[in-house]
Design an enzyme around this catalytic site. Sequence first.
Site, short mmCIF file in Angstrom:
data_model
loop_
_atom_site.label_atom_id
_atom_site.label_comp_id
_atom_site.label_asym_id
_atom_site.label_seq_id
_atom_site.Cartn_x
_atom_site.Cartn_y
_atom_site.Cartn_z
N ARG A 97 0.85 -1.19 0.00
CA ARG A 97 0.00 0.00 0.00
C ARG A 97 0.89 1.24 0.00
O ARG A 97 1.96 1.25 0.59
CB ARG A 97 -0.89 0.02 1.25
N TYR A 122 -1.48 -3.54 -7.00
CA TYR A 122 -1.26 -4.31 -5.77
C TYR A 122 -2.46 -4.23 -4.81
O TYR A 122 -3.05 -3.16 -4.61
CB TYR A 122 0.00 -3.78 -5.05
N GLY A 123 -2.72 -5.32 -4.15
CA GLY A 123 -3.74 -5.52 -3.11
C GLY A 123 -4.53 -4.32 -2.67
O GLY A 123 -5.48 -3.90 -3.34
N LYS A 147 -9.45 -1.96 1.87
CA LYS A 147 -9.14 -0.79 2.70
C LYS A 147 -9.90 0.45 2.23
O LYS A 147 -10.34 1.26 3.04
CB LYS A 147 -7.64 -0.51 2.67
N HIS A 159 -10.98 -1.71 11.71
CA HIS A 159 -9.88 -2.57 11.26
C HIS A 159 -9.68 -3.65 12.33
O HIS A 159 -8.72 -3.60 13.10
CB HIS A 159 -8.63 -1.69 11.10
N SER A 212 -1.47 -3.16 11.14
CA SER A 212 -1.12 -4.11 10.09
C SER A 212 0.01 -5.03 10.52
O SER A 212 0.99 -4.57 11.11
CB SER A 212 -0.68 -3.35 8.84
N CYS A 226 0.38 -7.35 12.77
CA CYS A 226 0.64 -7.61 14.20
C CYS A 226 0.03 -8.93 14.64
O CYS A 226 -0.22 -9.14 15.82
CB CYS A 226 0.04 -6.50 15.06
N GLY A 227 -0.27 -9.79 13.67
CA GLY A 227 -0.77 -11.11 14.04
C GLY A 227 -2.28 -11.19 14.13
O GLY A 227 -2.81 -12.06 14.82
N LYS A 228 -2.99 -10.31 13.44
CA LYS A 228 -4.46 -10.39 13.48
C LYS A 228 -4.94 -11.72 12.90
O LYS A 228 -5.81 -12.36 13.45
CB LYS A 228 -5.10 -9.25 12.66
N THR A 229 -4.33 -12.11 11.77
CA THR A 229 -4.79 -13.35 11.14
C THR A 229 -4.48 -14.54 12.05
O THR A 229 -5.28 -15.46 12.19
CB THR A 229 -4.14 -13.51 9.76
N ASP A 272 -9.68 -9.20 9.33
CA ASP A 272 -9.14 -7.86 9.03
C ASP A 272 -10.13 -6.72 9.25
O ASP A 272 -9.73 -5.66 9.71
CB ASP A 272 -8.64 -7.84 7.58
N ASN A 286 6.21 -8.49 2.19
CA ASN A 286 4.75 -8.25 2.16
C ASN A 286 4.07 -9.18 1.15
O ASN A 286 3.00 -8.86 0.63
CB ASN A 286 4.47 -6.78 1.82
N ALA A 287 4.68 -10.33 0.89
CA ALA A 287 4.05 -11.32 0.00
C ALA A 287 2.72 -11.75 0.62
O ALA A 287 2.57 -11.79 1.84
CB ALA A 287 4.96 -12.53 -0.17
N ARG A 288 1.76 -12.08 -0.23
CA ARG A 288 0.40 -12.34 0.27
C ARG A 288 -0.18 -13.61 -0.32
O ARG A 288 0.17 -14.02 -1.43
CB ARG A 288 -0.52 -11.19 -0.15
N ARG A 318 2.48 -4.03 18.62
CA ARG A 318 3.81 -4.57 18.95
C ARG A 318 4.48 -3.60 19.88
O ARG A 318 4.95 -2.54 19.44
CB ARG A 318 4.67 -4.66 17.69
N GLY A 345 -1.11 -19.92 20.15
CA GLY A 345 -2.23 -20.62 20.80
C GLY A 345 -2.36 -20.29 22.28
O GLY A 345 -3.46 -20.36 22.86
C1 OXD Z 1 -3.07 -4.14 6.14
C2 OXD Z 1 -3.63 -5.28 5.42
O1 OXD Z 1 -2.12 -3.52 5.68
O2 OXD Z 1 -4.55 -5.91 5.97
O3 OXD Z 1 -3.58 -3.83 7.22
O4 OXD Z 1 -3.20 -5.56 4.30
MN MN Z 2 -5.33 -4.92 7.69
#
Ligand code: OXD
Ligand code: MN
Length: 599
Positions: free
Chosen positions: A70, A210-211, A219, A239, A261, A263-266, A286, A376-378, A409, A505
């Site tokens: 982004r 890009y994404g 976003k 978010h 972004s 920080c381990g949301k997924t 997300d 930042n590979a997705r 973080r 976990g």
């Molecule tokens: C971000 C994303 O940057 O979800 O937050 O891609």
């Molecule tokens: Mn995000």
Amino acid sequence: MKTNHPHLLKFVADAAALCRPDAIHWCDGSEEENRRLCNQAVAAGTFIRLDEAKRLNSFLVMSDPADVARVEDRTFVCPSDPREAGPNNNWRDPVELKAAMRKLYDGCMRGRTMYVIPFSMGPIGSPIAHIGVELTDSIYVVVNMRIMTRIGDAVLKALGDDGEFVECLHSVGAPLAPGQQDVPWPCNAENKYISHFPEDPSIWSYGSGYGGNALLGKKCFALRIASTMARRQGWMAEHMLILGLTNPAGEKKYIAAAFPSACGKTNLAMLEPTLPGWKAECVGDDICWMKFDDSGQLRAINPEAGFFGVAPGTSMKSNPNAMRTLHSNCIYTNCALTPDGDIWWEDMTDEPPAELLSWKREKWTPDSGVKAANPNARYTAPARQCPVMDPAWEDPAGVPISAILFGGRRPATVPLCFEAPSWQYGTFLGTIQASETTAAAAGSVGVLRYDPMAMLPFCGYNMGDYFAHWLSMPGRAPNARMPRIFFVNWFRKGEDGRFLWPGFGDNSRVLKWIFERVDGTADAVESPIGLLPAPGAIDTAGLNVPDADMAELLSVDAGAWLQDLPAIRAHYAKFGDAIPAILRKELDDLEARLQAAAR
Ligand code: OXD
Ligand code: MN
């Protein structure tokens, strides 16, 4: 023609007259259409088909190295009045910016097809969902939008002849002259614009494929534009991940969490609890849209239908459920290619493969001294493939949210978890949330940045007004019942640089405390910053964390917090008068409590 919607037909006709594509294709969202487009992208050299036995119906795409993230400095939010955009956004006069962008769009799709993608953010027909239509000259965008949102005929049908939709115009900005050979990843790296016009509402994106710059449902719509709609209409576009947590007695609560972004949301959204008898299920990783129901309960949907996850670092150790989602029907962007037609990224396996084709299409070995995958590979993956999707993840009514988590973080200062005693103080904590930056956005990595509610790059209006919107939420519905607010930090380090908390976990142990706080059964002790878990209240059975580390994780160092205050005040100062007085008072009160504790 599949629609008689006059506004939609005009939007498409006007864009076509300006961009002058060779053809227009209305996407129906079918399997057949998807297959045809993927084959076309393979033939063009944009997609690499992965080995069918390893990853069925999956493709790798390597972008132009100048188009990998982004671009916040090229992202514009353009209400007529710059005060509305606030210091958190780059503002341009909408009339002037549109005039400048029209020049760029003029003929920009020559030699290409313009795809019309009707898409729904959220289950089609849900009262919490909203519709957009993206026009794009990129097959990559169509194929990704099909995974990330619900697209096609069903959406057109839901739109009817007069439904509202957000206009989204996207071009890679690389017209082709007759006979000109295309490149695998067309873009216009020198002229990127990701522009938002909340008063229309519309999104104009140019130059990047890009994404987050090009998949405009994510976003751009679901956060920047939706946040302005939410403010007007009394709901929340955030978010946040959403997860369902079930205790051993079978009781379930839903939790939303706002982390900056990468920080381990997924990872948290798909966590596998280490605590026996506890179950976690994923609603989204997300974005979270929340509206009040008639009883005053905030209910949330995940407006997306897929995951656009950061690949490096994802492994059977860090996120087994993400790995189990990736068996088929995925797009991989800027990952590395193995000689046998599979993908790889840093930390996917303990041992890297002996040889790879890197994301830059160069021969790579472990001695190359560079990363094989872009940081930042997705992966783009259908959410329905995730083995821990919550049974209600597509419920049009949404899921009831009991708790909201903030975090980031923070190697120092911020304890493992604590609770805000009120919505107002919780909102205040969200406004002072900070995190070390990562590779998800272009720019330097590892710098502490204040990222209120994890929305700094995504709030489509003045953040001071956004804070006021949060404060106003309890008054936006009769009998409003607000979720409890907590703050967490999985990233605290000891003086020797080691992470004090195992994370992953084991974060379920913190979630258990939160669950039980909401139920009124877990103990907390007061501190200057909020309610901390009482000694022993976090379940550490079977966990190998020394008592001293646990004590440090749950301690408040008033001196360290006081050292942060000048930076917090400077952060507030950026928003000037827009910061609600109530929050300034919360900050003063916090300072007074910390000073008393430090004495
Ligand atoms: C971000 C994303 O940057 O979800 O937050 O891609
Ligand atoms: Mn995000």
